[in-house]
Design a protein around this motif. Sequence first.
Motif, PDB file in Angstrom:
ATOM      1  N   SER A  11       0.870  -1.172   0.000  1.00 29.94           N
ATOM      2  CA  SER A  11       0.000   0.000   0.000  1.00 29.94           C
ATOM      3  C   SER A  11       0.906   1.220   0.000  1.00 29.94           C
ATOM      4  O   SER A  11       2.036   1.172   0.505  1.00 29.94           O
ATOM      5  N   LEU A  12       0.431   2.281  -0.595  1.00 30.65           N
ATOM      6  CA  LEU A  12       1.182   3.529  -0.658  1.00 30.65           C
ATOM      7  C   LEU A  12       0.534   4.528   0.281  1.00 30.65           C
ATOM      8  O   LEU A  12      -0.661   4.812   0.172  1.00 30.65           O
ATOM      9  N   LEU A  13       1.327   5.027   1.218  1.00 33.29           N
ATOM     10  CA  LEU A  13       0.854   6.002   2.183  1.00 33.29           C
ATOM     11  C   LEU A  13       1.689   7.268   2.042  1.00 33.29           C
ATOM     12  O   LEU A  13       2.915   7.194   1.896  1.00 33.29           O
ATOM     13  N   LEU A  14       1.032   8.414   2.070  1.00 27.38           N
ATOM     14  CA  LEU A  14       1.735   9.689   1.990  1.00 27.38           C
ATOM     15  C   LEU A  14       1.622  10.414   3.318  1.00 27.38           C
ATOM     16  O   LEU A  14       0.514  10.600   3.827  1.00 27.38           O
ATOM     17  N   ALA A  15       2.766  10.792   3.854  1.00 24.82           N
ATOM     18  CA  ALA A  15       2.819  11.577   5.088  1.00 24.82           C
ATOM     19  C   ALA A  15       3.405  12.929   4.714  1.00 24.82           C
ATOM     20  O   ALA A  15       4.548  13.019   4.268  1.00 24.82           O
ATOM     21  N   CYS A  16       2.615  13.982   4.848  1.00 25.75           N
ATOM     22  CA  CYS A  16       3.034  15.312   4.416  1.00 25.75           C
ATOM     23  C   CYS A  16       3.435  16.154   5.628  1.00 25.75           C
ATOM     24  O   CYS A  16       2.635  16.368   6.544  1.00 25.75           O
ATOM     25  N   CYS A  17       4.680  16.606   5.600  1.00 30.29           N
ATOM     26  CA  CYS A  17       5.202  17.428   6.687  1.00 30.29           C
ATOM     27  C   CYS A  17       6.156  18.455   6.089  1.00 30.29           C
ATOM     28  O   CYS A  17       7.097  18.093   5.388  1.00 30.29           O
ATOM     29  N   ASN A  18       5.912  19.712   6.373  1.00 32.72           N
ATOM     30  CA  ASN A  18       6.767  20.780   5.859  1.00 32.72           C
ATOM     31  C   ASN A  18       7.871  21.158   6.831  1.00 32.72           C
ATOM     32  O   ASN A  18       8.720  21.975   6.513  1.00 32.72           O
ATOM     33  N   SER A  19       7.872  20.576   7.990  1.00 34.06           N
ATOM     34  CA  SER A  19       8.884  20.878   8.996  1.00 34.06           C
ATOM     35  C   SER A  19      10.220  20.259   8.602  1.00 34.06           C
ATOM     36  O   SER A  19      10.283  19.203   7.977  1.00 34.06           O
ATOM     37  N   HIS A  20      11.273  20.908   9.003  1.00 32.05           N
ATOM     38  CA  HIS A  20      12.619  20.363   8.768  1.00 32.05           C
ATOM     39  C   HIS A  20      12.993  19.362   9.847  1.00 32.05           C
ATOM     40  O   HIS A  20      13.980  18.659   9.731  1.00 32.05           O
ATOM     41  N   ASN A  21      12.212  19.293  10.905  1.00 34.67           N
ATOM     42  CA  ASN A  21      12.538  18.418  12.029  1.00 34.67           C
ATOM     43  C   ASN A  21      11.533  17.275  12.105  1.00 34.67           C
ATOM     44  O   ASN A  21      10.631  17.288  12.929  1.00 34.67           O
ATOM     45  N   LYS A  22      11.691  16.289  11.232  1.00 35.19           N
ATOM     46  CA  LYS A  22      10.785  15.141  11.215  1.00 35.19           C
ATOM     47  C   LYS A  22      11.229  14.045  12.174  1.00 35.19           C
ATOM     48  O   LYS A  22      10.496  13.104  12.416  1.00 35.19           O
ATOM     49  N   GLN A  23      12.414  14.153  12.713  1.00 36.44           N
ATOM     50  CA  GLN A  23      12.947  13.087  13.558  1.00 36.44           C
ATOM     51  C   GLN A  23      12.026  12.803  14.748  1.00 36.44           C
ATOM     52  O   GLN A  23      11.831  11.653  15.121  1.00 36.44           O
TER      53      GLN A  23
END
Length: 158
Positions: A33-45
């Motif tokens: 399955s293809l899931l998209l997680a959208c985050c514009n932050s530079h700190n995804k950790q």
Amino acid sequence: MISLIEAENHHTSTTAAIARLARAINLSKGQFSLLLACCNSHNKQHLLSLLHEFSPMAIAELSLSASAETLYTSITNTLGSNQPEALMVHGLESVIAINQLIISTNLMRDEFAKKFQFPLVLWVNDEILRKLVLLAPDLKDWAATTIRFDLPDHILVG
């Protein structure tokens, strides 16, 4: 200055989005399955750490290099014959030839389902999401609803 209530609201929405993503990954166990997680932050950790806490599955990670030419080849070269329970790919925003990578991914989309028996999470930002819609509409249509993490950088630190 950010208020305590605003910080709590951001924390609650982050937790809810992480829970949705973990649930989607778990529901797709053993199948593509293809899931998209959208985050514009530079700190995804911080988000990645939370996801690992929420999900009982072992989630492998792949960070694309700036010189990546195709997503499919990058994944197969990294995994070899291994099939993880789930795979998260990040770094799409740093790929130099991103348009070509997205177009080739759209053309190869059937191979993903044939070869990969696990959920694939693509971490994208708004710019990459727009490119997916324009350059790879068929691939974008395959994805479940995009899970958004709309948080300012100063909230995620820590």
